[in-house]
Every structure is written in structure tokens, then in C-alpha cells.
Design an enzyme around this catalytic site. Structure first.
Site, PDB file in Angstrom:
ATOM      1  N   GLU A 173      58.670  10.940  16.359  1.00 32.76           N
ATOM      2  CA  GLU A 173      58.495  11.842  15.299  1.00 32.76           C
ATOM      3  C   GLU A 173      58.608  11.176  14.020  1.00 32.76           C
ATOM      4  O   GLU A 173      59.536  11.049  12.905  1.00 32.76           O
ATOM      5  CB  GLU A 173      59.604  12.748  15.208  1.00 32.76           C
ATOM      6  CG  GLU A 173      59.532  13.704  16.537  1.00 32.76           C
ATOM      7  CD  GLU A 173      60.658  14.875  16.609  1.00 32.76           C
ATOM      8  OE1 GLU A 173      61.615  14.776  15.756  1.00 32.76           O
ATOM      9  OE2 GLU A 173      60.471  15.666  17.297  1.00 32.76           O
ATOM     10  N   GLU A 361      57.223  16.473  24.208  1.00 33.41           N
ATOM     11  CA  GLU A 361      58.774  17.023  24.183  1.00 33.41           C
ATOM     12  C   GLU A 361      58.380  18.538  23.936  1.00 33.41           C
ATOM     13  O   GLU A 361      57.414  18.649  23.128  1.00 33.41           O
ATOM     14  CB  GLU A 361      59.196  16.654  22.930  1.00 33.41           C
ATOM     15  CG  GLU A 361      60.107  15.317  23.012  1.00 33.41           C
ATOM     16  CD  GLU A 361      60.981  15.027  21.808  1.00 33.41           C
ATOM     17  OE1 GLU A 361      61.588  16.031  21.414  1.00 33.41           O
ATOM     18  OE2 GLU A 361      61.214  13.829  21.380  1.00 33.41           O
TER      19      GLU A 361
HETATM   20  C1  BGP Z   1      63.198  16.110  18.479  1.00 33.68           C
HETATM   21  C2  BGP Z   1      63.751  14.759  19.028  1.00 33.68           C
HETATM   22  C3  BGP Z   1      64.786  14.499  20.222  1.00 33.68           C
HETATM   23  C4  BGP Z   1      65.501  15.810  20.637  1.00 33.68           C
HETATM   24  C5  BGP Z   1      64.512  17.263  20.167  1.00 33.68           C
HETATM   25  C6  BGP Z   1      65.490  18.545  20.248  1.00 33.68           C
HETATM   26  O1  BGP Z   1      63.035  16.252  17.189  1.00 33.68           O
HETATM   27  O2  BGP Z   1      62.954  13.779  18.905  1.00 33.68           O
HETATM   28  O3  BGP Z   1      65.459  13.460  20.099  1.00 33.68           O
HETATM   29  O4  BGP Z   1      66.908  15.716  20.386  1.00 33.68           O
HETATM   30  O5  BGP Z   1      63.964  17.059  18.902  1.00 33.68           O
HETATM   31  O6  BGP Z   1      66.398  18.406  19.184  1.00 33.68           O
HETATM   32  P1  BGP Z   1      67.963  18.655  18.960  1.00 33.68           P
HETATM   33  O7  BGP Z   1      68.254  17.629  19.973  1.00 33.68           O
HETATM   34  O8  BGP Z   1      68.455  18.590  17.936  1.00 33.68           O
HETATM   35  O9  BGP Z   1      68.089  20.122  19.546  1.00 33.68           O
END
Ligand code: BGP
Length: 467
Positions: A173, A361
Site C-alpha cells: 500500500e 487483500e
Molecule cells: C491493509 C493492510 C493490512 C491489513 C488490512 C486490514 O490496509 O495492508 O496490513 O491490516 O489493511 O486493515 P486492519 O488491520 O486495519 O483492519
């Protein structure tokens, strides 16, 4: 309609070292930016004091539990597993000349284990962390010197793991550093636009140098970028809203544009001028940027709306400001759920770049309850994933080239934005709460069997979303 995804489509899950491994100071690992976050959140930085609790210190202890966890992934039928290498395990301070052998040896074991199960690793070089020393002594990516350090690190891991790892990503990201500069980029919070964009420039050059190193050292491997692909819709059909949404989307597409095309997009010239930003871009930098990525990867969780003339609700202020969409519902954490948006993003990115895409993701952060029978009936997660994967099937029919799909957090892990364990994404439940209490025992959720059957049927048993 039912879809059969292509045979070569990669199915799996995605993680990040600092959210699963734990063992934060084991085997010579240096401290990383994520180790000093107050409880791992994106809040104001407070330096770590002795005795402070950080849930990531142990996380879900994947560091020691990896053989069993990988066996569970294999049981679900994973053909791919996305993980990141903790840079500070390989170069504990980041600026050393020689890597830490114990850190290297750890990932040898992981990749051997994945190979044993026939699971293809997809490896992120830097996922929301960097050696803390680089943040404190060099102000992270604001310093040009990091380009050399990162290229050295990339070359070391390509040389070491290249016989087993054929799929790589540079920075997780990358666009999020504009909003949360410290965790991933080591840039002090509160930096002005000049500092931020100069840092982003160094990171883009470093990314291109890693791409070049990968192409040189591993000609049969593929390397991609990674963006948070949260598309913004115009709230109304007013031309001002259309333009505002386009500009908002360029905030993240800027990174993909540079990484896919090898040069800065022209729209940034005006933006930099208006912001008073004058970047130091050398001829050598321009040359380096010409080394472009092989595929485009992105995370997808939500979409938002933009308006210039109407007051709209702002849903989530933690990472991104997302404007509310009256047609969509949100998760318990205010993330707007939009399966169709995934088909839109896939088509949009494919039209723009004409490169293979990888959804690295996607998932639903939710509170799971263990019922009296000791089971976790996460039908809400199944519905979310079904509806998103169905749209991937539609996009494949649209002619979009999609390499694979790795859902976020196939095993419960620590949240990046809130440092909670209770924001769960997994098919596998981990017994640990937000205070670090629990046995760390693993348990298959209902979604575990559902995902297993989706993979087995190559997507054929996905259902059209309920209207
Ligand atoms: C993305 C990141 C991850 C992950 C995911 C979910 O932005 O790359 O590392 O954690 O989001 O977000 P969160 O963990 O804040 O729910």
C-alpha cells in the site's frame, strides 16, 4: 451464472510479518517502526518504554507455529500464501553491509514448508514497517540513502530465496504513506508536502531498483507493486464531483502510474506547483524509474464518495477519509462494503495499465463469537467473500487478466489500524484477545470449510450476490 476460474488462478490468503510473527526481538531481529507504535496503532508516535505492552510482540506467534498454520492453509487448498519479510530480521538496523544470518535462515524454513505443501509464496519486501534505526537516524524515506539500503536488502533476499520465490511485491500500500507516513515509510508525522513527496519519490526509485534487481537476478520471477485500491465515486453527477473524484483517485493511481509507465504522470506537474513542491529528481532517478513492474497488485476493502458541494458523511478517519454512500452498508469498523466496486476497480485498472492484476487483500474485519458447541459460525464473512469473489468471476468474464486472490488474514491476526485481535478476518480462529490473553490455540471456523469448497470447485460454487 456460475464461473470456473482459470486453472492457473492462485488462491490463498495474505499476511504481514509484524501482524503475525511475534518474536519481535528474537534471533537478532532489530526493532522496527511497527514495534514502537503505541499498541500498534496509527496514532501519535510515543516511543516504547520498558515494560510497555505491544500486542505485536507475540502477535499470533506464527514465528514458532508456522508448520501447523501452513498445514491448515494447505488443508483449505491454498495454492498461494502472501507473507512479508521483516526487513529488520535481515538487516536489524537497515544500514549494515552484511545481513543477519539467523533472520535469513528463518525464512528459509518458511519457504521450504510452503514448498512441501505445494503453496506458491507471494512475498512483500516491506509491509508497513522498516528498521526503526532508519526512521530515527535518517527520517525514513525522506533520505536518499535509503535507496541504497533497500536495494541491498532486496538483492540479498532475491539471491537467497529466488530458487523458491517467484512472485514478489515491493511496498505494501505504497500510497498510504501519504496518510500514515511513519509506519511504512519512517517519515516523521507532520511532515509537509515537500518532505512527503520527496520521500515518496525515493521510495518509487527504490521500488524500481528492486524491480531491476529482480529482473536481473531472477529472470523467471515476476514482481509487482501494491496499492490500496479504494476507488472514490462522485457523490452526484455534477461535473465538479466527477472531476473531484478523478483527482481523489489520482492520489493513489499516481503510484501505479509511475510504477507501470516508468515516469511521472503529467497531472502531477500542476499538483506539485499548486502545493509548492519542488522535487529533487536526478537524471539517474529518471533512468531508474524506467524499470517497470510485471503486474499490478492491490488491496480492496471499500469504496467512498466525493463531493465538492454537498455535505457528506465521513465514515472512517483512521487511514483514509471515505465519504458515505447511501447505497452501501458498512462493516462494524465503518468500512463501506461494495462487492461490485471490486469488479469496477479490476476493469478500471486493467483498462488503464493492461497488465495482469492480483487482488492481494480483501476481507471482512468482524467480531467472531465462539458458540456453546465451541464453533464459530461466521456466515457474515462467507457472504462478504462470496459476493466479492463472484465479482472477480464477473471481471474474468469481462476479459480482465487476474492472476489470483489472497484474502486478508486467513488466520486471525493483529489489526494494522487498530492493533486489535478482536477485528478478525480469519478462516482460522486464534484464541487471543486485545489484552493478549488466550491460549493461542487455532480453530477452524465455518468459513474455513466454505473457502475450501470454493477453491476445490475453482469458484464454481460461488453464488450470485443476494439483492
Ligand atoms: C491493509 C493492510 C493490512 C491489513 C488490512 C486490514 O490496509 O495492508 O496490513 O491490516 O489493511 O486493515 P486492519 O488491520 O486495519 O483492519
Amino acid at each position: 451464472m456460475s464461473f470456473r476460474f482459470p486453472n492457473e488462478f492462485l488462491w490463498g490468503g495474505a499476511t504481514a510479518a509484524n501482524q503475525i510473527e511475534g518474536a519481535y526481538n528474537v534471533d537478532g531481529k532489530g526493532l522496527s517502526t511497527s514495534d514502537v507504535q503505541p499498541f500498534g496503532t496509527f496514532g501519535e508516535l510515543k516511543m516504547r518504554q520498558q515494560g510497555d505492552f505491544n500486542i505485536k510482540d507475540t502477535a499470533i506467534d506464527f514465528y514458532h507455529n508456522y508448520p501447523d498454520d501452513i498445514a491448515l492453509f494447505a488443508e483449505m487448498g491454498f495454492t498461494c500464501f502472501r507473507l512479508s519479510i521483516a526487513w529488520s530480521r535481515i538487516f536489524p538496523k537497515g544500514d549494515e553491509l552484511e545481513p543477519n544470518e539467523l533472520g535469513l535462515a528463518y525464512y528459509d524454513k518458511i519457504f521450504a514448508e510452503l514448498e512441501k505443501h505445494g503453496i506458491v509464496p507471494l512475498v512483500t519486501l516491506s509491509h508497513y514497517e522498516m528498521p526503526l534505526h532508519l526512521a530515527l537516524h535518517y527520517q525514513g524515506w525522506t533520505s536518499r540513502e535509503l535507496i541504497v539500503f533497500f536495494e541491498r536488502y532486496a538483492r540479498v533476499v532475491f539471491a537467497r530465496y529466488g530458487h523458491r520465490v517467484k512472485h514478489w511485491l515491493t511496498f505494501n500500500e505504497i500510497n498510504i504513506s501519504l496518510h500514515e507516513p511513519f509506519t511504512g515509510a519512517g517519515i516523521p508525522r507532520g511532515s509537509d508536502a515537500q518532505g512527503l513527496y520527496q520521500g515518496m519519490h525515493h521510495q518509487l526509485v527504490a521500488s524500481a531498483k528492486a524491480v531491476k534487481a529482480c529482473h536481473e537476478l531472477l529472470p523467471d520471477a515476476k514482481i509487482g507493486n501494491m496499492m490500496l485500491g479504494a476507488i472514490q465515486y462522485p457523490f452526484t453527477c455534477h461535473p465538479d464531483d466527477i472531476f473531484a473524484a478523478m483527482q481523489e483517485n489520482r492520489e493513489w493511481l499516481f503510484f501505479g502510474d509511475v510504477q507501470c509507465r516508468g515516469y511521472y504522470p503529467s497531472y502531477m506537474t500542476r499538483k506539485f506547483k499548486e502545493m509548492g513542491v519542488e522535487l529533487d529528481i536526478s537524471e539517474a532517478d529518471k533512468e531508474a524509474l524506467k524499470e517497470t513492474i510485471d503486474f499490478v497488485s492491490f488491496s480492496y476493502y471499500m469504496t467512498g464518495c466525493v463531493s465538492t458541494h454537498q455535505e457528506i458523511e465521513i465514515l472512517d478517519e483512521k487511514i483514509l477519509k471515505m465519504g458515505g454512500n447511501p447505497y452501501l452498508k458498512s462493516s462494524d469498523w465503518g468500512w463501506q462494503i461494495d462487492p461490485k466496486g471490486l469488479r469496477i476497480v479490476l476493469n478500471f485498472l486493467y483498462d488503464r495499465y493492461q497488465k495482469p492484476l492480483f487482488i492481494v487483500e480483501n476481507g471482512l474485519g468482524a467480531v467472531d463469537k465462539v458458540n456453546q458447541q465451541g464453533e464459530i459460525e461466521d456466515d457474515y464473512r462467507i457472504a462478504y467473500l462470496n459476493d466479492h469473489l463472484y465479482q472477480v468471476g464477473e471481471a474474468l468474464q469481462d476479459g480482465v487478466q487476474v492472476m489470483g486472490y489472497t484474502s486478508w488474514g486467513p488466520i486471525d491476526l493483529v489489526s494494522a489500524s487498530t492493533a486489535q485481535m478482536s477485528k478478525r478476518y480469519g478462516f482460522i480462529y486464534v484464541d487471543r484477545d486485545d489484552n493478549g490473553q488466550g491460549s493461542l490455540a487455532r480453530k477452524r471456523k465455518k468459513s474455513f470449510y466454505w473457502y475450501q469448497s470454493v477453491i476445490k470447485s475453482q469458484g464454481e460454487n460461488l453464488n450470485p450476490p443476494a439483492e
